[in-house]
Motif scaffolding. Sequence first.
Motif, short mmCIF file in Angstrom:
data_model
loop_
_atom_site.label_atom_id
_atom_site.label_comp_id
_atom_site.label_asym_id
_atom_site.label_seq_id
_atom_site.Cartn_x
_atom_site.Cartn_y
_atom_site.Cartn_z
N TYR A 75 116.10 23.47 45.50
CA TYR A 75 114.81 22.79 45.30
C TYR A 75 114.85 21.89 44.06
N ASP A 76 114.28 20.68 44.20
CA ASP A 76 114.40 19.69 43.13
C ASP A 76 113.06 19.01 42.82
N GLN A 77 111.98 19.77 42.80
CA GLN A 77 110.67 19.28 42.31
C GLN A 77 110.14 18.07 43.09
N GLY A 78 110.67 17.81 44.26
CA GLY A 78 110.21 16.66 45.04
C GLY A 78 111.09 15.43 44.91
N VAL A 79 111.83 15.33 43.80
CA VAL A 79 112.68 14.14 43.58
C VAL A 79 113.83 14.13 44.59
N GLY A 80 114.56 15.24 44.64
CA GLY A 80 115.67 15.35 45.60
C GLY A 80 115.18 15.39 47.03
N GLU A 81 114.01 15.99 47.23
CA GLU A 81 113.46 16.09 48.59
C GLU A 81 113.14 14.71 49.15
N LEU A 82 112.69 13.81 48.27
CA LEU A 82 112.45 12.43 48.70
C LEU A 82 113.77 11.77 49.13
N SER A 83 114.84 12.04 48.37
CA SER A 83 116.17 11.52 48.76
C SER A 83 116.63 12.12 50.08
N ASP A 84 116.32 13.42 50.30
CA ASP A 84 116.65 14.06 51.58
C ASP A 84 115.94 13.34 52.73
N ALA A 85 114.65 13.05 52.52
CA ALA A 85 113.87 12.38 53.57
C ALA A 85 114.44 11.00 53.86
N ALA A 86 114.87 10.29 52.80
CA ALA A 86 115.48 8.96 52.99
C ALA A 86 116.78 9.08 53.79
N SER A 87 117.57 10.13 53.50
CA SER A 87 118.81 10.35 54.26
C SER A 87 118.51 10.67 55.72
N ALA A 88 117.46 11.45 55.95
CA ALA A 88 117.07 11.80 57.32
C ALA A 88 116.66 10.54 58.09
N LEU A 89 115.93 9.67 57.42
CA LEU A 89 115.52 8.42 58.07
C LEU A 89 116.74 7.53 58.35
N ASP A 90 117.67 7.48 57.39
CA ASP A 90 118.93 6.72 57.61
C ASP A 90 119.64 7.23 58.87
N TYR A 91 119.74 8.55 58.95
CA TYR A 91 120.43 9.18 60.08
C TYR A 91 119.73 8.82 61.39
N LEU A 92 118.41 8.95 61.40
CA LEU A 92 117.63 8.67 62.60
C LEU A 92 117.77 7.20 63.00
N GLN A 93 117.73 6.31 62.01
CA GLN A 93 117.86 4.89 62.32
C GLN A 93 119.26 4.54 62.81
N SER A 94 120.26 5.22 62.27
CA SER A 94 121.64 4.92 62.68
C SER A 94 121.86 5.26 64.16
N MET A 95 121.10 6.24 64.67
CA MET A 95 121.23 6.62 66.08
C MET A 95 120.31 5.79 66.98
N ASN A 96 119.36 5.07 66.38
CA ASN A 96 118.34 4.37 67.17
C ASN A 96 118.10 2.98 66.61
N SER A 97 119.15 2.16 66.65
CA SER A 97 119.05 0.87 65.96
C SER A 97 118.11 -0.12 66.66
N ASN A 98 117.74 0.17 67.92
CA ASN A 98 116.86 -0.76 68.65
C ASN A 98 115.38 -0.46 68.47
#
Length: 217
Positions: A75-98
């Motif tokens: 757990y990282d007080q929300g700072v790291g969790e925001l980075s996790d969410a950005a990584s999740a969005l990157d992953y989702l976008q990489s699979m769904n570029s259209n």
Amino acid sequence: MPEVIFPGPEGRLEGRYHPQKDRDAPIAIVLHPHPQFGGTMNNKVVYNLHYAFYNMGFTVLRFNFRGVGRSQGEYDQGVGELSDAASALDYLQSMNSNSKHCWVAGFSFGAWIGMQLLMRRPEITGFVSVAPPANMYDFSFLAPCPSSGLIINGTADRVAPPADTVSLVKKLQEQKGITITHEQMEGAGHFFEEPHMEPMIDHVSGYVKRRLTENSR
């Protein structure tokens, strides 16, 4: 529902990924409540939001923040969790570029993270914030809020008191160029226990469907 493991800033993150057959389907990520208070991607509100988006034709990803379930890190007080969410969005976008539409939905702590993600990612076209804890976290970073969205809370919420949510909504509604829709569910607590879950999800679905037909920001 395929389990997925994808790279996050502090190691692996564990998620559930639910793709549509349509390559152009809109995408959504769903963010869970506070990791230190038992929040996981299998929280009932998160689970129901996930399926609501899927049933509306979205390709959906929900995942565990660092240190939860099989996700690495701590757990990282929300700072790291925001980075996790950005990584999740990157992953989702990489699979769904259209994909032409990108939404973020979050519950409680997840709503706070989701609205921060909104500020960092201009491609997000809409958001759903369920019971945002405006009493615990500063939301003043939403200046200006870059996209229209739905904020929904219960009148009997003791974790995130309705008065704080109302003042957050008022501040956001003064901003130009976006529309903040606010729904208060009479008698619902923070976790939307029965009989409130289904009507809450109905509100979310109605709102998102309306937005998809309008194609507005």
